[in-house]
Design an enzyme around this catalytic site. Structure first.
Site, PDB file in Angstrom:
ATOM      1  CG  ASN A 134      -0.418  -0.142   2.522  1.00 55.78           C
ATOM      2  OD1 ASN A 134       0.616  -0.759   2.696  1.00 55.78           O
ATOM      3  ND2 ASN A 134      -1.073   0.429   3.513  1.00 55.78           N
TER       4      ASN A 134
ATOM      5  CD  GLU B  22      -1.563   4.728   4.446  1.00 54.30           C
ATOM      6  OE1 GLU B  22      -1.110   5.577   5.234  1.00 54.30           O
ATOM      7  OE2 GLU B  22      -2.265   3.752   4.812  1.00 54.30           O
TER       8      GLU B  22
ATOM      9  CB  CYS C  43      -5.329  -1.354  -1.689  1.00 52.40           C
ATOM     10  SG  CYS C  43      -6.668  -0.584  -0.787  1.00 52.40           S
TER      11      CYS C  43
ATOM     12  CD  GLU D 149      -5.405  -5.929  -1.182  1.00 46.96           C
ATOM     13  OE1 GLU D 149      -4.819  -4.832  -1.079  1.00 46.96           O
ATOM     14  OE2 GLU D 149      -6.186  -6.342  -0.321  1.00 46.96           O
TER      15      GLU D 149
ATOM     16  CB  CYS E 108     -10.829  -2.448   0.341  1.00 45.81           C
ATOM     17  SG  CYS E 108     -10.275  -1.781  -1.231  1.00 45.81           S
TER      18      CYS E 108
HETATM   19  N1  THU Z   1      -5.293  -1.518   2.545  1.00 48.04           N
HETATM   20  C1  THU Z   1      -4.730  -2.344   1.616  1.00 48.04           C
HETATM   21  O1  THU Z   1      -3.665  -2.051   1.064  1.00 48.04           O
HETATM   22  N2  THU Z   1      -5.363  -3.487   1.326  1.00 48.04           N
HETATM   23  C2  THU Z   1      -6.455  -3.958   1.981  1.00 48.04           C
HETATM   24  O2  THU Z   1      -6.940  -5.041   1.675  1.00 48.04           O
HETATM   25  C3  THU Z   1      -7.069  -3.166   3.048  1.00 48.04           C
HETATM   26  C4  THU Z   1      -6.560  -1.774   3.172  1.00 48.04           C
HETATM   27  C5  THU Z   1      -4.570  -0.292   2.908  1.00 48.04           C
HETATM   28  C6  THU Z   1      -5.201   0.993   2.495  1.00 48.04           C
HETATM   29  C7  THU Z   1      -4.595   1.946   3.500  1.00 48.04           C
HETATM   30  O3  THU Z   1      -3.293   2.321   3.051  1.00 48.04           O
HETATM   31  C8  THU Z   1      -4.424   1.098   4.757  1.00 48.04           C
HETATM   32  O4  THU Z   1      -4.453  -0.241   4.315  1.00 48.04           O
HETATM   33  C9  THU Z   1      -5.517   1.310   5.790  1.00 48.04           C
HETATM   34  O5  THU Z   1      -6.769   1.180   5.242  1.00 48.04           O
END
Ligand code: THU
Length: 166
Positions: A62, A64, A73, A75, A112
């Site tokens: 991920n 941000e 994310c 994935e 998500c």
């Molecule tokens: N996040 C992911 O990378 N994958 C997931 O399946 C759930 C959420 C990340 C998004 C954000 O950077 C952090 O986790 C918190 O939501």
């Protein structure tokens, strides 16, 4: 009126040692991918590893952003990277895991909604299901064969096809 039930199937393994070797390896690659995570806001570092049909593994984590919705994310980073590098290779499976800086993740990290939709698109594009393997830092592993088990009643390309007006 009638009620239609949709059946979904989730495999559960008490611990990752019960997985077949290649799946354990993919999960370990997802754990490694966490090293590339940039998550100063959520402090929740996610790693994903995509297995392609030629055996290659593409990792993602991920990423941000101070403008929160601009982040992505793990994935989607992994799948988009894999499909942009190898557009013609099918995605066989994806493993996902995460570490929080503040607590131990004890239940499997499930993608998500937006990532589920991207996995759905990848499946329909390649006309083949994707196996999804999910784990926290500790605890059970969950796995599904195909996104329909995580995203029943999904929006699909067919729904975009317009029927001609008279
Ligand atoms: N996040 C992911 O990378 N994958 C997931 O399946 C759930 C959420 C990340 C998004 C954000 O950077 C952090 O986790 C918190 O939501």
């Amino acid at each position: 009126m009638k009620i239609r039930n949709i059946n979904i199937q989730i495999e559960e393994y008490d611990h990752s040692g019960l997985l077949k070797k290649p799946e354990l390896h993919l999960l370990e690659q997802a754990q490694q991918a966490i090293e590339g995570s940039y998550a100063p806001y959520s402090e929740f570092r996610v790693g994903a590893a995509v297995l392609l049909e030629n055996g290659e593994i593409v990792k993602g984590s991920n990423q941000e952003n101070a403008a929160y919705p601009s982040g992505l994310c793990a994935e989607r980073v992994a799948i988009f990277h894999a499909k942009s590098k190898y557009p013609d290779l099918k995605v066989k499976s994806i493993a996902i895991t995460a570490i929080s800086d503040n607590f131990v993740t004890k239940s499997p990290i499930t993608p998500c909604g937006a990532c589920r939709q991207v996995i759905a698109e990848t499946e329909s594009r390649q006309n083949e299901k994707i196996r999804i393997i999910m784990k926290g830092q500790e605890g059970i592993v969950q796995a599904v064969n195909g996104i329909e088990n995580l995203l029943p009643f999904m929006f699909k390309e067919e729904q975009l096809k317009k029927s001609k007006r008279k």
